[in-house]
Write a protein that holds these residues in place. Sequence first.
Motif, PDB file in Angstrom:
ATOM      1  N   PRO A  76       1.246  -6.820  -3.756  1.00 62.10           N
ATOM      2  CA  PRO A  76       0.720  -6.267  -2.496  1.00 62.10           C
ATOM      3  C   PRO A  76       1.756  -5.511  -1.682  1.00 62.10           C
ATOM      4  CG  PRO A  76       0.918  -8.667  -2.382  1.00 62.10           C
ATOM      5  CD  PRO A  76       1.131  -8.289  -3.806  1.00 62.10           C
ATOM      6  N   GLU A  77       3.036  -5.771  -1.903  1.00 58.84           N
ATOM      7  CA  GLU A  77       4.095  -5.066  -1.180  1.00 58.84           C
ATOM      8  C   GLU A  77       4.087  -3.574  -1.488  1.00 58.84           C
ATOM      9  OE1 GLU A  77       8.148  -5.903  -2.335  1.00 58.84           O
ATOM     10  OE2 GLU A  77       8.847  -5.725  -0.266  1.00 58.84           O
ATOM     11  N   ASN A  78       3.502  -3.196  -2.621  1.00 57.77           N
ATOM     12  CA  ASN A  78       3.506  -1.796  -3.035  1.00 57.77           C
ATOM     13  C   ASN A  78       2.416  -0.958  -2.366  1.00 57.77           C
ATOM     14  OD1 ASN A  78       5.652  -2.343  -4.745  1.00 57.77           O
ATOM     15  ND2 ASN A  78       4.318  -2.791  -6.490  1.00 57.77           N
ATOM     16  N   LYS A  79       1.527  -1.592  -1.602  1.00 57.96           N
ATOM     17  CA  LYS A  79       0.486  -0.889  -0.851  1.00 57.96           C
ATOM     18  C   LYS A  79      -0.373   0.011  -1.746  1.00 57.96           C
ATOM     19  CE  LYS A  79       2.001  -2.617   3.039  1.00 57.96           C
ATOM     20  NZ  LYS A  79       1.245  -3.667   3.754  1.00 57.96           N
ATOM     21  N   LEU A  80      -0.739  -0.510  -2.898  1.00 58.30           N
ATOM     22  CA  LEU A  80      -1.629   0.192  -3.823  1.00 58.30           C
ATOM     23  C   LEU A  80      -2.816  -0.710  -4.136  1.00 58.30           C
ATOM     24  CD1 LEU A  80       0.864   1.738  -6.426  1.00 58.30           C
ATOM     25  CD2 LEU A  80      -0.651   3.032  -4.926  1.00 58.30           C
ATOM     26  N   SER A  81      -4.001  -0.154  -4.106  1.00 58.37           N
ATOM     27  CA  SER A  81      -5.182  -0.918  -4.509  1.00 58.37           C
ATOM     28  C   SER A  81      -5.710  -0.361  -5.827  1.00 58.37           C
ATOM     29  CB  SER A  81      -6.274  -0.844  -3.449  1.00 58.37           C
ATOM     30  OG  SER A  81      -6.856   0.444  -3.406  1.00 58.37           O
ATOM     31  N   ALA A 133      -0.055  10.206   0.821  1.00 56.00           N
ATOM     32  CA  ALA A 133       0.164   8.761   0.599  1.00 56.00           C
ATOM     33  C   ALA A 133       1.583   8.437   0.142  1.00 56.00           C
ATOM     34  CB  ALA A 133      -0.865   8.220  -0.408  1.00 56.00           C
ATOM     35  N   PHE A 135       5.046   6.584   0.193  1.00 54.37           N
ATOM     36  CA  PHE A 135       5.374   5.215   0.600  1.00 54.37           C
ATOM     37  C   PHE A 135       6.708   4.800   0.003  1.00 54.37           C
ATOM     38  CE2 PHE A 135       5.298   0.600  -0.316  1.00 54.37           C
ATOM     39  CZ  PHE A 135       5.191   0.122   0.987  1.00 54.37           C
ATOM     40  N   VAL A 137       9.048   1.234  -0.340  1.00 60.94           N
ATOM     41  CA  VAL A 137       9.121  -0.212  -0.163  1.00 60.94           C
ATOM     42  C   VAL A 137      10.183  -0.511   0.902  1.00 60.94           C
ATOM     43  CG1 VAL A 137       9.691  -2.388  -1.303  1.00 60.94           C
ATOM     44  CG2 VAL A 137       8.345  -0.648  -2.519  1.00 60.94           C
TER      45      VAL A 137
END
Length: 231
Positions: A76-81, A133, A135, A137
């Motif tokens: 979840p730290e990678n902010k990808l769904s 998008a 991002f 980390v």
Amino acid sequence: MKLTAIGAKIRRDIQNFGVAKTAYEVLMEGINLCVDFRITKVMKVEAVNPDYLESKEPLQWQFLNKSQLFELVRNPENKLSERFVETALEKGDECYGALDGDALACYGWYSNNPTDDNGLTVHFSPDYMYMYAGFTVPKYRGKRLITIAMHRALRDYLSRGFKGLIYYINLHNFSCLQTLTRRHAKSRDIGRVVVLKLGSHVSVHNSRGCREHGVFLAKPTAVAAEPVLTT
């Protein structure tokens, strides 16, 4: 975000950007708790700066493939769904980023098709790639990694015959503005977009500079004229 984390961020922003800019950022974030209101800077970059191609850290820079992306979704730290990745790949979009071993350091997405932006659609010339998008980390921030990723991706897209990259930045995102719009990043400011969403009402204003360059945000149902980006 916890109050202690909010306080730490505000103190860090005051140190980095000053009181006035931090107050503006807090104001905009407060407004957006009630309504979606954005003032966005639209940028393009057409030339690679060789000073922005290598990082001090020994990272693996690459276009991330499908299997890598779905592995990164697990953290979840990678902010990808999973849904986001599936939708982007089905549209033909690509993700360029950096890995530190098996861990993600940063990424940015690139598209050559009209792209969703929070319920609106970004239109631009097919001669350009649209970057979105981006991002990094948290542990890798402050190392210019997004700028490096952008210039490395740009180098590849120029070799494929594209003219450059287009990207949007919210005017209150001072850390991103500082990273991507510094003089040596070779980015050019082409205009502004103002968006206000209030219930079912959506208002979008694209500045003259955006319209002249054929880059604009529009409602998905709006009929978009074929944009032609000028140089």
